[in-house]
Design an enzyme around this catalytic site. Sequence first.
Site, mmCIF file in Angstrom:
data_model
loop_
_atom_site.group_PDB
_atom_site.id
_atom_site.type_symbol
_atom_site.label_atom_id
_atom_site.label_comp_id
_atom_site.label_asym_id
_atom_site.label_seq_id
_atom_site.Cartn_x
_atom_site.Cartn_y
_atom_site.Cartn_z
ATOM 1 N N ILE A 40 0.710 -0.975 0.107
ATOM 2 C CA ILE A 40 -0.192 -0.053 -0.154
ATOM 3 C C ILE A 40 1.261 0.801 0.545
ATOM 4 O O ILE A 40 0.753 2.128 -0.845
ATOM 5 C CB ILE A 40 -1.214 -0.045 1.108
ATOM 6 C CG1 ILE A 40 -1.609 -1.393 1.219
ATOM 7 C CG2 ILE A 40 -1.271 1.364 1.201
ATOM 8 C CD1 ILE A 40 -3.359 -0.271 0.212
ATOM 9 N N GLY A 186 -7.259 12.521 11.295
ATOM 10 C CA GLY A 186 -5.339 11.932 11.597
ATOM 11 C C GLY A 186 -4.753 11.975 10.279
ATOM 12 O O GLY A 186 -5.360 13.562 9.602
ATOM 13 N N ALA A 187 -3.130 11.891 10.020
ATOM 14 C CA ALA A 187 -2.742 12.260 8.786
ATOM 15 C C ALA A 187 -3.142 12.167 7.745
ATOM 16 O O ALA A 187 -3.547 12.826 6.990
ATOM 17 C CB ALA A 187 -1.601 11.217 9.001
ATOM 18 N N ALA A 272 -11.200 8.316 6.670
ATOM 19 C CA ALA A 272 -10.496 8.278 6.998
ATOM 20 C C ALA A 272 -10.773 8.153 8.202
ATOM 21 O O ALA A 272 -9.969 8.422 9.259
ATOM 22 C CB ALA A 272 -9.646 9.477 6.015
ATOM 23 N N VAL A 273 -11.499 6.828 8.665
ATOM 24 C CA VAL A 273 -11.747 6.832 10.103
ATOM 25 C C VAL A 273 -10.481 5.613 11.056
ATOM 26 O O VAL A 273 -11.030 4.754 11.571
ATOM 27 C CB VAL A 273 -13.228 6.407 10.173
ATOM 28 C CG1 VAL A 273 -13.922 7.733 10.188
ATOM 29 C CG2 VAL A 273 -13.164 5.185 9.628
ATOM 30 N N HIS A 446 23.926 27.658 10.487
ATOM 31 C CA HIS A 446 22.918 28.889 9.728
ATOM 32 C C HIS A 446 23.454 29.702 8.526
ATOM 33 O O HIS A 446 24.658 29.493 8.331
ATOM 34 C CB HIS A 446 24.163 30.240 10.866
ATOM 35 C CG HIS A 446 23.459 31.474 10.854
ATOM 36 N ND1 HIS A 446 22.204 31.349 11.053
ATOM 37 C CD2 HIS A 446 23.602 32.613 10.411
ATOM 38 C CE1 HIS A 446 21.684 33.002 10.293
ATOM 39 N NE2 HIS A 446 22.783 33.671 10.151
#
Length: 467
Positions: A40, A186-187, A272-273, A446
């Site tokens: 996936i 969620g993501a 999306a659970v 930096h």
Amino acid sequence: MADFDVVIIGGGPGGYVAAIRASQLGLKTAIVERENLGGICLNWGCIPTKALLKSGEVYEQLGHLSDYGLKIEGRSYDFTKVIERSRGVAKQLSSGVAFLMKKHKIEVFDGTAKLEKGAAAPKVVVALKAGGSRTLEAKSVILATGARARVIPSVGLEPDGERVWTYREAMTPKACPKTLVVIGSGAIGIEFASFYRALGAEVVVIEAMDRILPVEDAEVSAAAQKAFERRGLKFRVGAKVSKLAKTKAGVSVAFDIGGKAETLEADAAIVAVGIDGNVENLGLETLGVKVDRGHIVIDDHCKTNVAGLYAIGDVAGPPWLAHKAMHEGVHCVEGIAGKAPANLTAPIPGCTYSTPQIASVGLTEAQAKADGREIKVGRFPFRVNGKAIASGEVEGFVKTVFDAKTGALLGAHMIGGEVTEMIQGYAIAMTLEATEADVMATVFPHPTMSEAMHESVLDAYGMALHL
């Protein structure tokens, strides 16, 4: 006599990495995959979604060129090509995994595997895609079958391929919806919300918990919601979906919030659970493999309760992350080979690739307090970081949590530009058990946005230099 030392069922990140490491250790290895190598993640998850998000990010940035003294006459996108690029990226990486299998002399069986009782380990019976079957015997078998999107048919939370999507359908629609409801923050839900909003869709996210991104530190969740709302995303938190129905024009989502019933209509909805482990049709019940709430139960070395049988990755439970699966895969095969395995308890970072990005590792402030620890907390905003100002990415901050008694870094939480590329610095520090003094003594280049990481640590001890 066994055909292989190790047979791995599932060719996703956990499975293929385990196979490579097993081969490196001199183990004769086979892998069984029913769809595409890469699983996936490479085909329908981690990688192709990042391709979509990059397209959305670039398109969104085109609307802000004047901030950089630049001009462009109009902007537009070809949605079909956006999708095609994403699918091309997935195909390239899946082909790359196939190359790695050949390079490491790992035998790949295209088909569906089922376990039967064996000698040292269960037998693996493969129903081959090309027809027929093959029974593989090995000294050890690793289950890396992954997981799939959770659906809740009783309230209509299941994909139809047209208007109701899971992550899979959301990556290949024929057109970009003008209006979209995302159920779950969620993501996965937030990333798709971010992508479709970048292309101009009106997006509403429904979340059952009292805040979005509920696994993240509360400060990060609050900052993320404000940042997303500035981009035009809308939220309904503390909302429980009671019914998702298809209409002539799209979908209708009914939900309860604050004791009141509300309904939203949109062109499409993304479900999306959560996810469920792929434990079905593997023969686990016959062998007596222990499964708890849809996930295979394992010990500290990925062993199941059945001799010779191991499980790694999403099918073995949370966190459901590809890098966790890969780490478990290496640990598992090193143990099988009789080596001192990789540290399975190493801290695991989590990332959300939205705009702005979110990344974290270790305990949140609330979790550290709940553990009864005395803590020191540092924060440093990107709005006073030189590189962030020059880049026009001043949104967000870095937050660090330390044990006040030992100086141990307990957790780090970040929101802002490219923080998913920076969180590993904190993960390394935690793996090496660095204290605040160790991080303070580290020289950060930096100008970089990573200087905010250093300043956050200094701030925890009242020593921030640029606040």
